[in-house]
Design an enzyme around this catalytic site. Sequence first.
Site, PDB file in Angstrom:
ATOM      1  N   ILE A  51       0.823  -1.232   0.000  1.00 18.46           N
ATOM      2  CA  ILE A  51       0.000   0.000   0.000  1.00 18.46           C
ATOM      3  C   ILE A  51       0.847   1.268   0.000  1.00 18.46           C
ATOM      4  O   ILE A  51       0.313   2.369  -0.063  1.00 18.46           O
ATOM      5  CB  ILE A  51      -0.956   0.020   1.208  1.00 18.46           C
ATOM      6  CG1 ILE A  51      -0.190  -0.113   2.525  1.00 18.46           C
ATOM      7  CG2 ILE A  51      -2.011  -1.044   1.083  1.00 18.46           C
ATOM      8  CD1 ILE A  51      -1.063   0.006   3.760  1.00 18.46           C
ATOM      9  N   GLY A  52       2.161   1.137   0.069  1.00 16.67           N
ATOM     10  CA  GLY A  52       3.003   2.329   0.054  1.00 16.67           C
ATOM     11  C   GLY A  52       4.465   1.956   0.031  1.00 16.67           C
ATOM     12  O   GLY A  52       4.859   0.864   0.469  1.00 16.67           O
ATOM     13  N   GLY A  56       8.575   3.806   0.277  1.00 14.09           N
ATOM     14  CA  GLY A  56       9.424   4.971   0.473  1.00 14.09           C
ATOM     15  C   GLY A  56      10.880   4.616   0.297  1.00 14.09           C
ATOM     16  O   GLY A  56      11.229   3.490  -0.102  1.00 14.09           O
ATOM     17  N   VAL A  99       5.382  -0.583   2.818  1.00 19.43           N
ATOM     18  CA  VAL A  99       4.293  -0.753   3.765  1.00 19.43           C
ATOM     19  C   VAL A  99       3.253  -1.688   3.154  1.00 19.43           C
ATOM     20  O   VAL A  99       2.806  -1.485   2.020  1.00 19.43           O
ATOM     21  CB  VAL A  99       3.648   0.595   4.128  1.00 19.43           C
ATOM     22  CG1 VAL A  99       2.544   0.390   5.170  1.00 19.43           C
ATOM     23  CG2 VAL A  99       4.699   1.564   4.661  1.00 19.43           C
ATOM     24  N   LYS A 155       5.179  -2.010   8.249  1.00 19.05           N
ATOM     25  CA  LYS A 155       6.253  -1.246   7.604  1.00 19.05           C
ATOM     26  C   LYS A 155       7.547  -2.055   7.679  1.00 19.05           C
ATOM     27  O   LYS A 155       8.122  -2.236   8.763  1.00 19.05           O
ATOM     28  CB  LYS A 155       6.427   0.098   8.296  1.00 19.05           C
ATOM     29  CG  LYS A 155       7.516   0.978   7.718  1.00 19.05           C
ATOM     30  CD  LYS A 155       7.554   2.315   8.460  1.00 19.05           C
ATOM     31  CE  LYS A 155       8.641   3.212   7.931  1.00 19.05           C
ATOM     32  NZ  LYS A 155       8.660   4.524   8.637  1.00 19.05           N
ATOM     33  N   ASP A 178      10.003  15.153   8.979  1.00 25.80           N
ATOM     34  CA  ASP A 178       9.625  14.777   7.607  1.00 25.80           C
ATOM     35  C   ASP A 178       8.118  14.896   7.410  1.00 25.80           C
ATOM     36  O   ASP A 178       7.455  13.972   6.942  1.00 25.80           O
ATOM     37  CB  ASP A 178      10.081  13.350   7.303  1.00 25.80           C
ATOM     38  CG  ASP A 178      10.097  13.053   5.804  1.00 25.80           C
ATOM     39  OD1 ASP A 178      10.106  14.017   5.003  1.00 25.80           O
ATOM     40  OD2 ASP A 178      10.105  11.869   5.432  1.00 25.80           O
TER      41      ASP A 178
END
Length: 977
Positions: free
Chosen positions: A689-690, A692, A697, A713, A815
């Site tokens: 779903i994500g 970086g 994640v 994560k 961040d």
Amino acid sequence: MKSPQAIIYLSSSSLISSLFYGLAITCLTLAIVSASNGGNETDYRPLLSFKSMITHDPYKVLTSWNHSFHFCDWSGISCGKRHKRVTALRLYSQGLEGSLSPHVGNLSFLRELSLWNNSFQNTIPHELGHLSRLRILYLDHNKFSGVIPTNLSGCSNLEELWLAQNKLAGSIPKEMSLLSKLTHLVIYNNKLTGGIPPFLGNISSMESFSATGNPLGGSIPDTLGLWKSLTEFASGECNLYGSIPHSIFNLSLLVKFSLPGNHLTGSLPSEFGNHLPNLELLQLRNNELTGVLPASISNCSKLGYLEMSYNNFSGKLTINFSKLRDINVIRLHYNNFHGRGAADDMRFIDSLKNCTKLVDLSLTNCNLIGVLPISIGNLSDQLSLLTLAENQLFGILPSSIGSLVGLTTLRLGLNRFKGKIPTTIGNLQKLQFLDLSGNQFSGPIPETIGNLSLLNKLFLYSNKLEGHIPSTLGNCKELNGLNLSYNRLSGQIAKQLLQITSLTNFLDLSHNSLSGSIPSDIKDLKMLSNLDLSYNNLSGNITSSLGECISLTMLNLCGNIFEGMIPSSLSSLRGLDVLDISQNKLTGVFANASAFSVLGNNRLCGGLVTLELPKCKLERGSKKKGFPFFLLFILIASTLLVVLCCVYLLWKKKHKSQPSQSSGNERFLKVSYNQLLKATNGFSTTNLIGEGGHSSVYKGILDSNDDKPVAIKVLHLQSRGAHKSFIAECEAWRNIRHRNLLKIITSCSSVDFRRNDFKALVYEFMPNGSVNDWLHSTSNTSKLSLLQRINILRDVATALDYLHNRCQTTIVHGDLKPSNILLDDDMVAHVGDFGLARLLGTDLNQNSSTGVKGTIGYAPPEYGIGSEMTSRGDVYSFGILLLEVMTGKRPTDNMFKEGLCLHKFVYTALPDHAVDVTDDDAIELQRTEANAKKVEECLAATMKIGVSCSVDSPPQRMKMEIIVIELQRILDVLQNI
């Protein structure tokens, strides 16, 4: 004598002439009849074409445009008496939607085309350039897009051209200089670029030029000094830079001179006022002008509006206002008018006594030093707003202030006034806003303050006020916010104060010496949002009546001597965000270890043996007594909200389904690599779903988590800095708990099946994704409303305020950006990803000055030159986040180049054109609101926060606790519209 033949000939000729004449009359009659049925093709067909392109006619204004009437009798049409040709088409403010037909260019006798304040879309047809007789063209306040047609130069008789409040882009065409008769060029609030072209100076007939609210850029051309007939020059918020040409100051007919919100530099000439005797409005606020404010402004005897705020003017204020008898607004705030001599900067007040029309005097933050003269009472009884806050005024506040009976707003906060608040303050019976905070006022709060029956807000905090809170405050029936904190007030809380049912925003009596119990009358404050009674000497039981204050979002009772049980009625406060009842003598709630949970609070000590918490270290010199319940309570203040909400449910569940068991055996959920592998279907891409720089994640379901989805994560440990990021995030989560922070469930530090290191963090799953998804994802068809956006921003600001100011150790997130703001089922925002976080004042996670700090576009400029991370850096990131949420534009958008950035983009639109830079989706969803003006004010106020947070200079950025207050105030306004 003429011959008979001649006579016969003449008679025949007359007969033939008569026949032709009769035929002509017949044809003309037929033509007129035909025209009444639409026969005059030249004008009739263009009008029908105009009607055919109207898609919405809410007032049915075009119903008369049919064959039953001659077109000269149609609504909005005027015709010439002689030729019956259309000379004017006036259909303004009719709610019309559609496009403008190019066939309008065939109405060759047209002198006026007035379609302002409708909803015409698409481009302005270039065929309008065929209208050589046109004198007036009003197309303003529509939705026209595209460019200004170059063909308009064909309208050689054009005198007034109004294209304001559209979506026109491109530059002002050079052909415009051919309109030699043009007197009014009004193009404000579009998207025009390319600067103010010098060739416009060739239009010597120009009387009014208004380009405010366009991102024009460039400097002001010196050639505009050729406009000798100019009476109005307005180009605010146009991103202009450079100095104002001196030729402009010679335009002696100027009545309105408005250039606010640009980047203009330089100083004003000392003879400024001598050359502009007709000036009525002078508006140069929000620029970068320097030097002395010319004393010759005194010679602008017709001046009614003077606004020079937010500049860098310096030197003593020497304007003789006694000559400006028509002045009604003086706004000079945020300059530096301190003189070099003795502290008598306030002498100019004496010259204001003749200004009988003055309604607004604002000199906030002008570095003024001196005593407020008694002559302050001689100001106009029409004066509505007086603000002298954030200066260095000292001495007593003259009792003559009570003569200003027209005041609705009085701001004198953050000065050095001392002595008593004059009782004459009670004479100001129109007062709605009173701020005397941050001074050194002493003595009692005057009883006469109860005469201010229209008062909405009262700020007296941070003074040295003593005595009781006057019961007369109960007469202020309109009061919705009261702050008396940080004083020396004593006695009990006046019951009359708690009977002001209008108190809805805040009641802050903290940091005083109030005693007694909380009166049960507190139940009358059913709509109150924030109640702060902390750090007083309040005692007794916490009244159960607080449970009837159902609108509370913040309740702070810490630092008192309350005792007994926490009333169960507090469970009724379902909207509570913050509850602090630490540092009291409360007992009872922790008597049964099975009735509550303290998981995740690793700093707790003492308590029941079954909790298996470490012993508390006694302070030196203290005596060991029985079980230290109140010490335990102090340390778990941050969990009390959870305790209050869950204590009954946990007790009921445990006693219903199983025997009591010790919570001392409960710890963070333990998970293995194998469990996480299974939960994510082998870390399948379908569960991703994500992603970086340091992690991926996944969505997953743990068998031990009641089948509730979680976010897992997984750190990319091969990536440089990933291990450090994991440590930073674990350390941060070990110290924080807040409803607006992403909830961590557990962590996993293990090895995978190949014996490689494996590290992961498991969070509560946020079903509504990130703010970034809502703003920029093309797959997300739903859009955020204005109210949702500001709610999200308030949530984020509250979380940052907690990290910066409410934690034992200040935490810098480092961040902050939309992808790190996650939304739950109720669209409540949660700040996540603490991989770059830093705990200030510790040796943990000390960032290298050369390391990566934040994300490009969101990281503050000082990080780029090696500065250490600070909470002010988070404020900058929040400012950029706010501007992105409100405009829908990323700080890295392609439009931001050649000196333009997101900060400047919004800065140039404030305060009057915030709606023009707001995300269309937010505006579209807000159009059903009844009070559009209030919505626009809220937009401007919100964006002003973002601009103030994202300035380059860290010390000038807003404080996070102030941001929370301001955003809550904006929300209150929006929710009441």
